[in-house]
Design an enzyme around this catalytic site. Structure first.
Site, PDB file in Angstrom:
ATOM      1  N   TYR A 138      42.332  37.305  41.916  1.00  0.00           N
ATOM      2  CA  TYR A 138      42.679  37.157  41.469  1.00  0.00           C
ATOM      3  C   TYR A 138      41.324  36.291  40.123  1.00  0.00           C
ATOM      4  O   TYR A 138      41.499  35.875  39.618  1.00  0.00           O
ATOM      5  CB  TYR A 138      43.850  36.462  41.234  1.00  0.00           C
ATOM      6  CG  TYR A 138      44.745  37.173  41.665  1.00  0.00           C
ATOM      7  CD1 TYR A 138      44.840  38.869  41.383  1.00  0.00           C
ATOM      8  CD2 TYR A 138      45.755  36.578  41.894  1.00  0.00           C
ATOM      9  CE1 TYR A 138      46.044  39.442  42.305  1.00  0.00           C
ATOM     10  CE2 TYR A 138      47.719  37.473  42.203  1.00  0.00           C
ATOM     11  CZ  TYR A 138      47.246  38.847  42.215  1.00  0.00           C
ATOM     12  OH  TYR A 138      48.293  39.948  43.086  1.00  0.00           O
ATOM     13  N   LYS A 184      44.512  41.210  55.935  1.00  0.00           N
ATOM     14  CA  LYS A 184      44.086  43.020  56.462  1.00  0.00           C
ATOM     15  C   LYS A 184      42.662  42.730  57.347  1.00  0.00           C
ATOM     16  O   LYS A 184      41.496  43.612  57.056  1.00  0.00           O
ATOM     17  CB  LYS A 184      44.160  43.193  55.232  1.00  0.00           C
ATOM     18  CG  LYS A 184      44.168  45.242  55.518  1.00  0.00           C
ATOM     19  CD  LYS A 184      45.596  45.994  55.811  1.00  0.00           C
ATOM     20  CE  LYS A 184      44.197  47.153  55.884  1.00  0.00           C
ATOM     21  NZ  LYS A 184      46.193  48.116  56.447  1.00  0.00           N
ATOM     22  N   ASP A 216      50.271  45.907  55.948  1.00  0.00           N
ATOM     23  CA  ASP A 216      51.275  46.484  55.744  1.00  0.00           C
ATOM     24  C   ASP A 216      52.738  47.034  56.199  1.00  0.00           C
ATOM     25  O   ASP A 216      53.965  46.853  55.957  1.00  0.00           O
ATOM     26  CB  ASP A 216      50.155  47.750  56.222  1.00  0.00           C
ATOM     27  CG  ASP A 216      49.293  47.768  56.904  1.00  0.00           C
ATOM     28  OD1 ASP A 216      49.028  46.914  57.430  1.00  0.00           O
ATOM     29  OD2 ASP A 216      48.805  48.963  57.722  1.00  0.00           O
ATOM     30  N   ASP A 240      51.438  37.853  46.852  1.00  0.00           N
ATOM     31  CA  ASP A 240      52.247  37.776  45.420  1.00  0.00           C
ATOM     32  C   ASP A 240      53.217  38.847  45.424  1.00  0.00           C
ATOM     33  O   ASP A 240      54.432  38.352  45.437  1.00  0.00           O
ATOM     34  CB  ASP A 240      51.361  38.123  44.371  1.00  0.00           C
ATOM     35  CG  ASP A 240      52.008  38.388  42.976  1.00  0.00           C
ATOM     36  OD1 ASP A 240      52.796  38.014  43.066  1.00  0.00           O
ATOM     37  OD2 ASP A 240      51.203  38.854  42.350  1.00  0.00           O
ATOM     38  N   ASP A 244      57.927  38.528  45.996  1.00  0.00           N
ATOM     39  CA  ASP A 244      58.746  39.165  45.782  1.00  0.00           C
ATOM     40  C   ASP A 244      59.376  39.835  46.567  1.00  0.00           C
ATOM     41  O   ASP A 244      60.950  40.072  46.272  1.00  0.00           O
ATOM     42  CB  ASP A 244      57.654  39.093  44.853  1.00  0.00           C
ATOM     43  CG  ASP A 244      57.693  38.889  43.199  1.00  0.00           C
ATOM     44  OD1 ASP A 244      58.305  37.661  42.580  1.00  0.00           O
ATOM     45  OD2 ASP A 244      57.803  39.508  42.616  1.00  0.00           O
TER      46      ASP A 244
END
Ligand code: NAD
Length: 354
Positions: A138, A184, A216, A240, A244
């Site tokens: 980001y 990852k 994942d 992020d 959620d």
């Protein structure tokens, strides 16, 4: 000793839910001096700036910030976009206050056990997602468009991983002493650095059990068996998405608090505490908002910034007791329960505290 808390109520339901959180903090008897300041659309309307310098100065001089919510349709078309509340206030607040660690608990409250959308997720879920907030893809440069090609860049430095991991260890020590570090590492170089640093820190902090999980798999495990997690430590974009996902496992937006933490200041962990929901313009000014996320954010403030685990737990217990007494704001109302206003719910928590 008295603590100083900057109160930034903001727009929409922000002032309604923040008033209840302040009321509950006052009822705990903890010596706190509250100072209010303008932020968001209301600040833009009166000063032309969604984050006036006086507000920022107040936050910098405080021990912690209690934040409501900002934004709404009235300011969606403000030009330039950098003066819109979310862009002109939230992002600079995070960077100016160096809030690099976002902490989002996802905890089932017993009276709302059935609210989880997961069939078969019976039992209590009690986990925290610790998301790195100021680095990664980001923020990395270059970020640009080259004709039909677009570029985003993911960058992490050792110190950025170390400082958030340090906070995760501290939080794990207040809980079940378990961290799952999510990356990852089978594909990304930044993830390999992340894993390397976290592994070194795990060796140096053997009292906390650290395991690693690919992102994942973590997304899947949060649905399959969310109870296995205590603290999930992860980078900005993965956090992020996972925060959620994790928060919705408990089933109710109006109940979820959060903290964004910086470094310790004068021996105390500086932080901004806010509900995860927005300013809910559709129900603003109607006393229909659920104040429990804001109240639980205040409990997080006591826990993380003031290290006052007793009063933090008292608030959590009082919230559960109010729900056990079958009081419900409109968003969580069900047959057989009693519908109450924002203020009545705050009053009920205060009554339970006493
Ligand atoms: P929202 O969270 O404000 O509302 C989504 C839905 O949930 C609405 O139906 C709302 O009524 C309901 N809701 C939210 N909080 C509730 C509560 N405490 N009690 C009962 N119901 C509640 O999200 P949105 O509608 O996407 O955004 C509205 C505005 O808030 C936008 O301007 C957005 O940019 C802003 N926003 C601000 C923040 C922040 O200040 N940190 C975060 C998210 C969104």
């Amino acid at each position: 000793m008295s603590y100083k808390v900057a109160v930034l109520a903001g727009d929409g339901i922000g002032p309604e839910v923040t008033a209840e959180a302040v009321k509950v903090l006052k009822a705990t008897g903890v010596a706190i001096e509250f100072e209010e300041a303008l932020v968001g659309g209301i600040a833009y309307d009166s000063t032309g700036n969604p984050l006036p310098p006086t507000t920022l100065d107040l936050c910098k001089s405080a021990d912690a910030v209690l934040f409501g919510a900002i934004g709404g349709p009235k300011w969606d078309n403000v030009q330039p976009v950098t003066l819109r509340p979310e862009i002109g206030a939230l992002l600079p607040l995070r960077s100016e206050l160096n809030l690099y660690a976002n902490v989002r608990p996802a905890k089932t409250l017993k009276p709302l056990l059935k609210a989880s959308p997961l069939k078969g997720a019976e039992g209590m879920i009690d986990l925290v997602v610790m998301r790195e907030l100021t680095g990664g893809i980001y923020f990395g440069q270059p970020r640009e468009r080259q004709g039909d090609k677009a570029i985003d860049t993911c960058v992490y430095s050792r110190f950025e991983v170390e400082r958030i991991a340090k906070q995760a260890f501290a939080i794990a020590r207040q809980r079940r002493h378990e961290i799952v570090s999510v990356d990852k590492a089978n594909v990304l170089e930044t993830s390999r650095l992340w894993r390397e640093v976290v592994t070194e820190m795990a060796t140096a902090n053997p009292d906390v059990k650290v395991t690693h999980m690919l992102v994942d798999n973590c997304a899947m495990q949060l649905i399959r068996n969310p109870k296995q997690f205590d603290v999930i430590l992860t980078e900005n974009m993965f956090g992020d998405i996972l925060s959620d996902e994790a928060s919705m496992v408990t089933g109710s937006l109006g109940l979820l608090p959060s903290a964004s933490l910086s470094d310790a200041k004068g021996g105390k962990l500086f932080g901004l505490y806010e509900p995860i929901h927005g300013s809910a313009p559709d129900i603003a000014g109607q006393q229909r908002a659920n104040p429990l996320a804001a109240i639980l954010s205040a409990a997080m403030m006591l826990q993380y910034t003031f290290g006052d685990l007793t009063n933090s737990a008292r608030i959590e217990v009082a919230v559960e007791a109010a729900l056990n007494a079958s009081l419900r704001t409109a968003d969580i109302f069900e047959k057989g329960t009693r519908l109450v206003s924002t203020k009545e719910m705050g009053d009920a928590v205060v009554a339970q505290l006493k």
